[in-house]
Design a protein around this motif. Structure first.
Motif, mmCIF file in Angstrom:
data_model
loop_
_atom_site.group_PDB
_atom_site.id
_atom_site.type_symbol
_atom_site.label_atom_id
_atom_site.label_comp_id
_atom_site.label_asym_id
_atom_site.label_seq_id
_atom_site.Cartn_x
_atom_site.Cartn_y
_atom_site.Cartn_z
ATOM 1 N N ASP A 1 43.532 57.551 36.779
ATOM 2 C CA ASP A 1 42.371 56.671 36.752
ATOM 3 C C ASP A 1 42.538 55.640 35.639
ATOM 4 O O ASP A 1 43.272 55.862 34.670
ATOM 5 C CB ASP A 1 41.091 57.478 36.516
ATOM 6 N N CYS B 1 33.261 59.713 50.439
ATOM 7 C CA CYS B 1 32.866 60.496 49.264
ATOM 8 C C CYS B 1 31.429 61.001 49.361
ATOM 9 O O CYS B 1 31.112 62.094 48.895
ATOM 10 C CB CYS B 1 33.075 59.692 47.985
ATOM 11 N N LEU C 1 40.290 61.885 45.809
ATOM 12 C CA LEU C 1 40.036 60.628 46.503
ATOM 13 C C LEU C 1 39.904 60.940 47.994
ATOM 14 O O LEU C 1 40.811 61.529 48.589
ATOM 15 C CB LEU C 1 41.192 59.653 46.267
ATOM 16 N N GLU D 1 37.005 45.884 41.570
ATOM 17 C CA GLU D 1 37.052 46.917 42.603
ATOM 18 C C GLU D 1 36.112 46.542 43.750
ATOM 19 O O GLU D 1 35.158 47.250 44.054
ATOM 20 C CB GLU D 1 36.672 48.278 42.013
ATOM 21 N N GLY E 1 36.101 56.858 48.086
ATOM 22 C CA GLY E 1 35.751 57.070 46.685
ATOM 23 C C GLY E 1 36.163 58.455 46.230
ATOM 24 O O GLY E 1 36.858 59.183 46.944
ATOM 25 N N ARG F 1 34.063 54.240 42.218
ATOM 26 C CA ARG F 1 35.050 53.738 41.260
ATOM 27 C C ARG F 1 35.999 54.880 40.894
ATOM 28 O O ARG F 1 36.588 55.472 41.769
ATOM 29 C CB ARG F 1 34.326 53.161 40.049
ATOM 30 N N ASP F 2 36.153 55.180 39.615
ATOM 31 C CA ASP F 2 36.983 56.320 39.253
ATOM 32 C C ASP F 2 36.152 57.313 38.452
ATOM 33 O O ASP F 2 35.150 56.956 37.824
ATOM 34 C CB ASP F 2 38.227 55.890 38.465
ATOM 35 N N SER G 1 36.939 49.227 46.935
ATOM 36 C CA SER G 1 36.054 49.795 45.904
ATOM 37 C C SER G 1 36.750 50.743 44.939
ATOM 38 O O SER G 1 36.086 51.383 44.123
ATOM 39 C CB SER G 1 34.857 50.523 46.550
ATOM 40 N N VAL G 2 38.064 50.862 45.000
ATOM 41 C CA VAL G 2 38.789 51.803 44.137
ATOM 42 C C VAL G 2 40.070 51.167 43.614
ATOM 43 O O VAL G 2 40.800 50.517 44.360
ATOM 44 C CB VAL G 2 39.152 53.099 44.898
#
Length: 226
Positions: free
Chosen positions: A158, A56, A52, A166, A5, A26-27, A136-137
């Motif tokens: 993004d 994260c 990224l 995602e 993330g 996400r972004d 997830s991204v």
């Protein structure tokens, strides 16, 4: 399991002496928009910088501990620090948490679509546009060559667009759904969610769409009539 993330640094003009250090699966732009919509937030958050990373939550935790003495409140993600100092630290920490090359990813080449439908607007320095879907991204990977014969640099864009898939375990179906969603976007949407078009072209598009009797007014009228 990797927690891929973004770790972001946000600024709110209403609190110019505070920055927010957080993470999202996400972004960062979408997360900033969500935070800006919360009750009691007087101004929109601005993404100053993000990275990224492969974990994260871990990177966020490291930064929070590093700058604990500058935290505004113990249970908040706000810190009284110069943005440059935090950006430098995030760059250093994130270098130790790079997303492994072996991470499963799905990609789609969008450059032919942009050349076909938006050739009059596309930034001439752009040499590639790739849709990338990681666990997830989802984001755009844009290759730019600002000077002829120089190396192409890769930048991440993004995609703050509602409806993007995602999932933690992306499939080719998820990629195709996202690809179809992006290909359905018109030039006005693209100037709202990206920097793929130069500023003068973006102004040109906005003027055409937003003028009295323009496309935006007609679309709204059609929506009201339904």
């Amino acid at each position: 399991m990797l927690s891929i993330g973004f770790v972001y640094i946000l600024l709110n003009p209403a609190f110019p002496n505070l920055i927010k250090i957080g993470e999202t699966g996400r972004d960062s732009v979408t997360r900033a928009l969500e935070l800006s919509r919360q009750t009691g937030v007087p101004a929109d958050y601005i993404v100053l910088y993000d990275e990224l990373v492969s974990d994260c939550k871990k990177v966020e935790s490291i930064l929070h501990k590093q700058f604990a003495a500058y935290r505004s409140k113990r249970n908040k993600e706000f810190f009284s620090l110069p943005p440059k100092e935090v950006i430098k630290s995030l760059q250093f920490v994130s270098s130790k948490f790079q997303v492994p090359l072996s991470t499963p990813s799905l990609t789609s080449n969008l450059l032919p679509h942009f050349k076909r439908y938006f050739s009059d607007y596309l930034d001439s320095s752009i040499k590639s546009i790739k849709l990338v879907l990681l666990p997830s991204v989802c984001f755009l990977e844009v290759g730019k060559q600002n000077v002829p014969d120089q190396q192409i640099t890769i930048e991440r864009e993004d995609i703050p667009l509602f409806g993007l898939r995602e999932p933690e375990a992306p499939t080719i179906e998820d990629l195709r759904e996202n690809e179809a969603l992006l290909k359905s976007c018109d030039e006005y949407t693209w100037i709202m969610i990206s920097d793929l078009f130069p500023r003068d072209k973006a102004y040109e598009i906005a003027a055409e769409w937003e003028k009295p009797g323009g496309k935006l007014e007609r679309i709204r009228a059609d929506a009201d009539a339904e």
